[in-house]
Design a protein around this motif. Sequence first.
Motif, PDB file in Angstrom:
ATOM      1  N   GLY A   1      20.941 -50.222 -20.528  1.00 11.86           N
ATOM      2  CA  GLY A   1      21.220 -48.816 -20.317  1.00 11.86           C
ATOM      3  C   GLY A   1      20.494 -47.915 -21.290  1.00 11.86           C
TER       4      GLY A   1
ATOM      5  N   TRP B   1      14.206 -47.991 -15.005  1.00 15.43           N
ATOM      6  CA  TRP B   1      15.467 -47.672 -14.320  1.00 15.43           C
ATOM      7  C   TRP B   1      15.894 -46.244 -14.648  1.00 15.43           C
ATOM      8  N   GLN B   2      16.061 -45.450 -13.599  1.00 20.66           N
ATOM      9  CA  GLN B   2      16.556 -44.082 -13.765  1.00 20.66           C
ATOM     10  C   GLN B   2      18.077 -44.129 -13.779  1.00 20.66           C
ATOM     11  N   ALA B   3      18.650 -44.387 -14.935  1.00 17.84           N
ATOM     12  CA  ALA B   3      20.094 -44.504 -15.071  1.00 17.84           C
ATOM     13  C   ALA B   3      20.749 -43.128 -15.099  1.00 17.84           C
TER      14      ALA B   3
ATOM     15  N   ALA C   1      16.360 -48.883 -18.828  1.00 19.31           N
ATOM     16  CA  ALA C   1      16.652 -47.481 -18.532  1.00 19.31           C
ATOM     17  C   ALA C   1      15.671 -46.569 -19.254  1.00 19.31           C
TER      18      ALA C   1
ATOM     19  N   THR D   1      18.986 -48.912 -27.314  1.00 13.37           N
ATOM     20  CA  THR D   1      18.335 -49.296 -26.061  1.00 13.37           C
ATOM     21  C   THR D   1      16.989 -49.962 -26.314  1.00 13.37           C
TER      22      THR D   1
ATOM     23  N   SER E   1      20.299 -41.342 -18.421  1.00  9.26           N
ATOM     24  CA  SER E   1      18.942 -41.261 -18.974  1.00  9.26           C
ATOM     25  C   SER E   1      18.595 -39.804 -19.256  1.00  9.26           C
TER      26      SER E   1
ATOM     27  N   ILE F   1      25.599 -47.401 -20.223  1.00 13.02           N
ATOM     28  CA  ILE F   1      25.762 -47.508 -18.776  1.00 13.02           C
ATOM     29  C   ILE F   1      27.132 -46.957 -18.401  1.00 13.02           C
TER      30      ILE F   1
ATOM     31  N   GLU G   1      28.291 -47.322 -12.758  1.00  9.01           N
ATOM     32  CA  GLU G   1      27.115 -48.184 -12.628  1.00  9.01           C
ATOM     33  C   GLU G   1      27.494 -49.643 -12.841  1.00  9.01           C
TER      34      GLU G   1
ATOM     35  N   VAL H   1      19.655 -56.052 -17.532  1.00  9.48           N
ATOM     36  CA  VAL H   1      19.776 -54.614 -17.303  1.00  9.48           C
ATOM     37  C   VAL H   1      20.224 -53.928 -18.586  1.00  9.48           C
TER      38      VAL H   1
ATOM     39  N   LYS I   1      16.434 -47.423  -8.748  1.00 10.72           N
ATOM     40  CA  LYS I   1      17.760 -46.838  -8.892  1.00 10.72           C
ATOM     41  C   LYS I   1      18.783 -47.964  -9.011  1.00 10.72           C
ATOM     42  N   THR I   2      20.005 -47.600  -9.295  1.00  5.83           N
ATOM     43  CA  THR I   2      21.052 -48.607  -9.469  1.00  5.83           C
ATOM     44  C   THR I   2      21.235 -49.445  -8.210  1.00  5.83           C
TER      45      THR I   2
END
Length: 243
Positions: free
Chosen positions: A195, A110-112, A85, A225, A115, A200, A204, A193, A155-156
């Motif tokens: 976050g 990853w654009q959580a 993320a 992270t 974020s 997260i 998600e 994955v 994306k997710t």
Amino acid sequence: MALHFLLDAPVTAQPGDDVHLTGSEAHHAAAVRRVRVGETVTVGDGRGVVVTGECISVSPREVVVQIQRRREEKAAAPRLVLAQALAKGDRDELAVQAATELGVDEILPWQAARSVSRWDAAKAAKGVARWSAIVREAAKQAHRAWVPSVADPVKTKDLAARAAASVVLVLDPDAETALTDIDVADAREIVVVVGPEGGITDAEVAELTEAGAAAVRLGSTVLRTSTAGPAALSVVNVRLGRW
């Protein structure tokens, strides 16, 4: 251990041939790392080929290496992928650097939902270029035969789609299942994955687990992270017998 350098083109040289480092790599070798004539170095192409040879000419514009040995390394299987993320400061970059040293094969920005850092189209191109530069330098430091790739931001829903063919492990400190309880022996690809600072979201986790991913925890503490991904990759490396 010999210093390691990278070429941007495939290395086709055989023992007895010369390899030429030019541009920024020659300057780095001659002016920064201060290699000398007669010194042994290794040169790779990031695609599995590593050659060892002796520097026979050194200048900031060109370093010539006469090859003595050639090694070809197959790509690792299963593939290890880090979905990292985006995070504020340099925490995501620290994760990318360490993951490269630990053997990851691909990195997915990853654009959580939580974020703090947000990449629009312009920032995405710069961000991917920045992460790719970090990966390249970390791969050189680690003497890796294969340099990981950095994908465009995902994306997710993109991570959920991977669960159809890959083992997707979502790091969640509230998960009931420990990472060490997951069987990864027969996986084709393992996606870890991670976050952002705020974690997260439940939504998600639900989207990913409903697609087939597994929510897993690392010990009894909550990791930053920047450290969670590398810690998980270390566990996976042990489970795969690579360490």
